[in-house]
Design a protein around this motif. Sequence first.
Motif, mmCIF file in Angstrom:
data_model
loop_
_atom_site.group_PDB
_atom_site.id
_atom_site.type_symbol
_atom_site.label_atom_id
_atom_site.label_comp_id
_atom_site.label_asym_id
_atom_site.label_seq_id
_atom_site.Cartn_x
_atom_site.Cartn_y
_atom_site.Cartn_z
ATOM 1 N N PHE A 1 51.463 37.113 -16.870
ATOM 2 C CA PHE A 1 51.415 36.902 -15.601
ATOM 3 C C PHE A 1 50.700 38.336 -14.947
ATOM 4 C CE2 PHE A 1 53.712 38.156 -11.523
ATOM 5 C CZ PHE A 1 52.927 37.469 -10.707
ATOM 6 N N ILE A 2 51.153 39.641 -15.260
ATOM 7 C CA ILE A 2 50.415 40.830 -14.955
ATOM 8 C C ILE A 2 48.923 40.898 -15.174
ATOM 9 C CG2 ILE A 2 50.241 43.095 -15.244
ATOM 10 C CD1 ILE A 2 52.525 42.469 -13.454
ATOM 11 N N TYR A 3 48.405 40.610 -16.386
ATOM 12 C CA TYR A 3 47.194 40.487 -16.763
ATOM 13 C C TYR A 3 46.272 39.549 -16.012
ATOM 14 C CZ TYR A 3 47.419 43.454 -20.758
ATOM 15 O OH TYR A 3 47.490 44.493 -21.701
ATOM 16 N N LEU A 4 46.731 38.313 -15.843
ATOM 17 C CA LEU A 4 46.108 37.313 -15.125
ATOM 18 C C LEU A 4 46.074 37.732 -13.533
ATOM 19 C CD1 LEU A 4 47.348 33.936 -16.771
ATOM 20 C CD2 LEU A 4 45.121 35.204 -16.926
ATOM 21 N N SER A 5 47.151 38.070 -12.951
ATOM 22 C CA SER A 5 47.199 38.401 -11.494
ATOM 23 C C SER A 5 46.433 39.408 -11.062
ATOM 24 C CB SER A 5 48.594 38.807 -11.095
ATOM 25 O OG SER A 5 49.069 39.831 -11.664
ATOM 26 N N ALA B 1 38.103 44.961 -22.085
ATOM 27 C CA ALA B 1 39.406 45.242 -22.654
ATOM 28 C C ALA B 1 40.433 44.110 -22.092
ATOM 29 C CB ALA B 1 40.009 46.466 -21.649
ATOM 30 N N PHE B 2 40.013 43.382 -21.012
ATOM 31 C CA PHE B 2 40.742 42.158 -20.526
ATOM 32 C C PHE B 2 40.619 41.448 -21.670
ATOM 33 C CE2 PHE B 2 40.489 38.277 -18.460
ATOM 34 C CZ PHE B 2 41.735 38.156 -17.931
ATOM 35 N N VAL B 3 39.524 40.961 -21.934
ATOM 36 C CA VAL B 3 39.130 39.877 -23.125
ATOM 37 C C VAL B 3 39.820 40.122 -24.292
ATOM 38 C CG1 VAL B 3 37.351 38.874 -24.778
ATOM 39 C CG2 VAL B 3 36.967 39.378 -22.055
ATOM 40 N N VAL B 4 39.876 41.427 -24.716
ATOM 41 C CA VAL B 4 40.396 41.848 -26.165
ATOM 42 C C VAL B 4 42.106 41.429 -25.711
ATOM 43 C CG1 VAL B 4 41.513 43.797 -27.462
ATOM 44 C CG2 VAL B 4 38.975 43.487 -26.656
ATOM 45 N N GLY C 1 42.873 38.578 -8.315
ATOM 46 C CA GLY C 1 43.020 39.236 -6.948
ATOM 47 C C GLY C 1 44.372 39.177 -6.401
ATOM 48 N N ILE C 2 45.448 38.979 -7.360
ATOM 49 C CA ILE C 2 47.039 39.061 -6.636
ATOM 50 C C ILE C 2 47.118 40.718 -6.764
ATOM 51 C CG2 ILE C 2 49.325 38.523 -6.918
ATOM 52 C CD1 ILE C 2 48.171 35.872 -8.318
ATOM 53 N N ARG C 3 47.524 41.012 -5.614
ATOM 54 C CA ARG C 3 47.894 42.462 -5.658
ATOM 55 C C ARG C 3 49.260 42.485 -5.175
ATOM 56 N NH1 ARG C 3 43.920 42.716 -7.784
ATOM 57 N NH2 ARG C 3 41.924 43.447 -7.382
ATOM 58 N N PHE C 4 49.961 43.968 -6.058
ATOM 59 C CA PHE C 4 51.381 44.291 -5.755
ATOM 60 C C PHE C 4 51.241 45.646 -5.285
ATOM 61 C CE2 PHE C 4 51.350 41.328 -9.347
ATOM 62 C CZ PHE C 4 52.074 40.574 -8.861
ATOM 63 N N THR D 1 51.917 49.463 -5.716
ATOM 64 C CA THR D 1 51.886 50.570 -7.052
ATOM 65 C C THR D 1 53.314 50.495 -7.684
ATOM 66 O OG1 THR D 1 50.118 51.458 -6.356
ATOM 67 C CG2 THR D 1 51.265 52.715 -8.468
ATOM 68 N N ASP D 2 54.462 50.694 -7.031
ATOM 69 C CA ASP D 2 55.587 50.752 -7.497
ATOM 70 C C ASP D 2 55.865 49.617 -8.216
ATOM 71 O OD1 ASP D 2 56.662 53.737 -7.133
ATOM 72 O OD2 ASP D 2 56.199 53.271 -4.897
ATOM 73 N N LEU D 3 56.084 48.363 -7.341
ATOM 74 C CA LEU D 3 56.278 47.094 -8.006
ATOM 75 C C LEU D 3 55.783 46.657 -9.190
ATOM 76 C CD1 LEU D 3 58.011 44.493 -7.733
ATOM 77 C CD2 LEU D 3 56.146 43.719 -6.032
ATOM 78 N N ARG D 4 54.465 46.924 -9.213
ATOM 79 C CA ARG D 4 53.625 46.587 -10.412
ATOM 80 C C ARG D 4 54.213 47.602 -11.631
ATOM 81 N NH1 ARG D 4 49.198 48.107 -13.458
ATOM 82 N NH2 ARG D 4 48.009 46.595 -14.156
ATOM 83 N N ILE D 5 54.470 48.798 -11.382
ATOM 84 C CA ILE D 5 55.290 49.552 -12.507
ATOM 85 C C ILE D 5 56.368 49.050 -12.864
ATOM 86 C CG2 ILE D 5 55.848 51.671 -13.188
ATOM 87 C CD1 ILE D 5 53.719 53.055 -11.382
ATOM 88 N N VAL D 6 57.168 48.775 -11.780
ATOM 89 C CA VAL D 6 58.742 48.199 -12.140
ATOM 90 C C VAL D 6 58.573 46.921 -13.309
ATOM 91 C CG1 VAL D 6 60.543 46.816 -11.162
ATOM 92 C CG2 VAL D 6 59.856 49.206 -10.193
ATOM 93 N N ILE D 7 57.890 45.990 -12.777
ATOM 94 C CA ILE D 7 57.311 44.744 -13.473
ATOM 95 C C ILE D 7 56.807 45.179 -15.239
ATOM 96 C CG2 ILE D 7 56.040 42.784 -13.678
ATOM 97 C CD1 ILE D 7 55.808 42.591 -10.621
ATOM 98 N N ILE D 8 56.014 46.083 -15.082
ATOM 99 C CA ILE D 8 55.550 46.635 -16.587
ATOM 100 C C ILE D 8 56.278 47.069 -17.245
ATOM 101 C CG2 ILE D 8 53.968 48.099 -17.748
ATOM 102 C CD1 ILE D 8 51.743 47.678 -15.405
ATOM 103 N N MET D 9 57.410 47.943 -16.629
ATOM 104 C CA MET D 9 58.491 48.714 -17.460
ATOM 105 C C MET D 9 59.513 47.605 -17.630
ATOM 106 S SD MET D 9 57.664 51.731 -17.875
ATOM 107 C CE MET D 9 59.193 52.535 -18.285
ATOM 108 N N LEU D 10 59.841 46.618 -17.059
ATOM 109 C CA LEU D 10 61.003 45.700 -17.342
ATOM 110 C C LEU D 10 60.246 44.801 -18.458
ATOM 111 C CD1 LEU D 10 61.951 44.145 -13.905
ATOM 112 C CD2 LEU D 10 63.538 45.299 -15.559
#
Length: 316
Positions: free
Chosen positions: A258-262, A200-203, A266-269, A271-280
């Motif tokens: 940035f999100i896909y690569l991180s 899925a990451f490759v796609v 191994g870069i970890r956020f 859960t709430d911060l990650r969701i905020v970035i995705i929603m933005l």
Amino acid sequence: MSAGNHSFVTGFVIVGFPGLQPEFYGLASTVLFLVYCCILTGNVVVIILFATHNVLHKPMYFIILNLVVSDVLFSTTTLPKIIARYWFQAGAISFFGCFLQMYLVHYFGSVTSFLLLIMALDRYVSICFPLRYPMIINNSSIHILNVTAWVLAHLPSLSMVIRAYPLPYCDTNKIMQCYCDHIAITMLACTDRAPYSFPAFVVAMVVLLGPLAFIIFSYCSIIVAVVQIASTQGRLKTLSTCSGQLIIIALYYLPRCFIYLSSNIGIRFSTDLRIVIIMLYSLLPPLINPLIYCLRTDEIKQIMIKRFRSIQVHVR
């Protein structure tokens, strides 16, 4: 448990932001509702302008029209459910409904990626091959390219759903996300998700980086062509035709990459911060793009100015 075993989960619950306290649910739903209303209003205005002004029936504006439709459909796919989750505590979604939403989320994202490639192609031919532009880029060729984008986008979206749907979901059914996406769903599977997440990451990378590679190539070629223009005014005028597209492209690609690569290096956020970035990055383009269309494209800007002046005259 093997991937072939039966799934005991018959439905999912969209949690949204897991760290959000119940006293802020009303505020969250109100903000998301206002965002949805602004997205619909801004993009519908662009559709109405396109429908009522023949001067906009040009290749670039046909691409913009398709982007507007994709943005509206993506927002309509994702926002009503999360608004209902916070407004009415109605976060439950059926098993099939969740995978349908997942398919649509990735489908409209893929469509937008391909449309941005077509937009870059339009600018590339316009600036690097101006004499051949009317022969290469016309309404007929743009219609074919736009339809191709909508058709091809089915392939990566279907591949994700086909691989994720049969997995065994037999534990928690709570999706730590504001909508059903591939990562959020497959994390709930009672099996090793590595064999499924990497393809899925490759796609996702092909859908993102394939068009992005051409976009980078096209704008590098554009820069080379612009440098060769003799007058400073000519260079600035040529670059100004690309500024709106560059903003739209940056809003779409940079945070996604940035999100896909991180997540895969191994870069970890939290859960709430990650969701905020995705929603933005999911909501900013549909929200801001109509402003870019109206302020950075001459024909739409002139139409808006004339409309505003006519309204002033009628008010007086």
